[in-house]
Scaffold this active site. Structure first.
Site, short mmCIF file in Angstrom:
data_model
loop_
_atom_site.label_atom_id
_atom_site.label_comp_id
_atom_site.label_asym_id
_atom_site.label_seq_id
_atom_site.Cartn_x
_atom_site.Cartn_y
_atom_site.Cartn_z
N TYR A 72 56.53 -0.95 -10.83
CA TYR A 72 56.89 0.14 -9.93
C TYR A 72 57.30 1.40 -10.68
O TYR A 72 56.94 2.52 -10.29
CB TYR A 72 58.01 -0.29 -8.97
CG TYR A 72 57.47 -0.87 -7.71
CD1 TYR A 72 56.99 -0.06 -6.68
CD2 TYR A 72 57.38 -2.25 -7.53
CE1 TYR A 72 56.46 -0.59 -5.52
CE2 TYR A 72 56.86 -2.79 -6.37
CZ TYR A 72 56.40 -1.95 -5.37
OH TYR A 72 55.87 -2.49 -4.22
N ARG A 75 54.34 3.54 -11.69
CA ARG A 75 53.79 4.32 -10.58
C ARG A 75 54.75 5.43 -10.15
O ARG A 75 54.33 6.56 -9.87
CB ARG A 75 53.47 3.40 -9.39
CG ARG A 75 52.88 4.16 -8.19
CD ARG A 75 52.28 3.23 -7.19
NE ARG A 75 51.87 3.94 -5.98
CZ ARG A 75 50.76 4.64 -5.84
NH1 ARG A 75 49.92 4.72 -6.87
NH2 ARG A 75 50.47 5.25 -4.71
N ASP A 113 56.47 8.74 -2.12
CA ASP A 113 56.75 9.93 -2.93
C ASP A 113 57.67 10.87 -2.15
O ASP A 113 57.94 10.66 -0.97
CB ASP A 113 55.44 10.62 -3.35
CG ASP A 113 54.63 11.16 -2.17
OD1 ASP A 113 55.18 11.89 -1.34
OD2 ASP A 113 53.42 10.84 -2.09
N HIS A 128 58.10 3.54 4.82
CA HIS A 128 57.93 2.54 3.77
C HIS A 128 58.93 2.71 2.63
O HIS A 128 58.75 2.14 1.56
CB HIS A 128 56.50 2.59 3.21
CG HIS A 128 55.48 2.07 4.15
ND1 HIS A 128 54.13 2.25 3.97
CD2 HIS A 128 55.60 1.36 5.31
CE1 HIS A 128 53.47 1.70 4.97
NE2 HIS A 128 54.33 1.15 5.79
N THR A 216 45.17 8.38 6.02
CA THR A 216 45.57 6.98 6.08
C THR A 216 44.37 6.08 6.29
O THR A 216 43.40 6.46 6.95
CB THR A 216 46.61 6.75 7.18
OG1 THR A 216 46.98 5.36 7.20
CG2 THR A 216 46.07 7.14 8.55
#
EC number: 2.3.1.286
Length: 271
Positions: A72, A75, A113, A128, A216
């Site tokens: 993670y 990223r 982000d 999320h 999406t």
């Protein structure tokens, strides 16, 4: 039945009647122009091909917490250097236009982000989670679920980088349980944390007169949930997607990149 929509058709729907209520759902595609790879898209850096369904899970964290964190963090580091693009900025202008006309507006992003916030979005739900937050793994810890988080900037990753192992995974400053990224994993539910605001998203979708999906893939639960409720509400439903692919006969698709179509769309709105 054709599902293609023109710029003018979308513009008319956005202007809509007085009192219109808009819900926008963004996915990884809206941040691609900022240099952040998608999960499932055709871009060369798409993460989907990199066994994300295994590593993006609570089960993987339980087995290999140090490897999960390192995956993670790699990223997250890429995302931290990114800046908002024209799509993010246009969505802020759209929100402000809606507010001036006393219309409902909610921006729901699947992205972890911080580009929407950096651009200035306020009516925002990060369904999320967020890369700038971690949280304790112990239920009801003040820094854990269902409400608590820890700013990522306050987490010490030095021991983990120096000697990656389960023992060097960062710990909660209050209860010493392991910390984890504040993200929704593939084997978790939206009810895992209050900050996901899933019930608020569903209520807003049921009341919407216009729903617009941007960038999406329609491959996660929130898109299906919003789409179903928007259809029950008989809302106008659009998708901005350069592929031009519609995932339902109810969705009208504008085949364009968000960063190219949103700025002129918002500019064309007249007070």
């Amino acid at each position: 039945m054709t599902t293609a929509a023109t710029f003018e058709e979308l513009l008319s729907a956005v202007r809509g009647p007085a009192g219109a209520r808009t819900v926008i759902v963004t996915g990884a595609g809206v941040s691609l122009a900022s240099g952040i790879p998608t999960f499932r898209g055709p871009d060369p850096g798409a993460v989907w091909a990199n066994d994300v369904t295994e590593k993006g899970t609570r089960a993987y964290f339980k087995r290999e917490p140090h490897e999960s964190w390192l995956w993670y963090l790699k990223r997250f580091e890429l995302a931290r250097g990114a800046k908002p693009n024209d799509a993010h900025r246009a969505l802020v202008a759209w929100e402000q236009w809606q507010a001036r006309h006393q219309r409902g507006f909610l921006l729901v992003t699947q992205n972890v982000d911080t580009l929407h916030e950096q651009a200035g979005s306020r009516a925002l739900v990060k369904v999320h989670g967020s890369l700038d937050q971690a949280r304790c793994t112990r239920l009801h810890c003040k820094q854990g679920p269902p409400r608590g988080t820890v700013p990522m900037a306050e987490v010490d990753f030095g021991p983990l980088f120096a000697d990656p192992s389960p023992e060097t995974v960062p710990r909660c400053s209050l209860c010493k349980s392991k910390l984890r990224p504040h993200v929704l994993w593939f084997d978790e539910l939206y009810s895992e944390h209050d900050s996901y605001q899933f019930d608020h998203v569903l209520r807003s979708a049921k009341q919407a007169t216009l729903v617009v999906f941007i960038g999406t893939s329609f491959s996660v639960g929130v898109t299906d949930a919003v789409l179903m409720r928007a259809m029950l509400a008989d809302a106008h439903i659009y998708s901005i997607d350069p592929s031009g692919v519609s995932h339902s006969p109810k969705i009208r698709v504008v085949a364009a990149q968000a960063e190219l179509v949103l700025p002129p769309l918002v500019a064309a709105l007249s007070d």
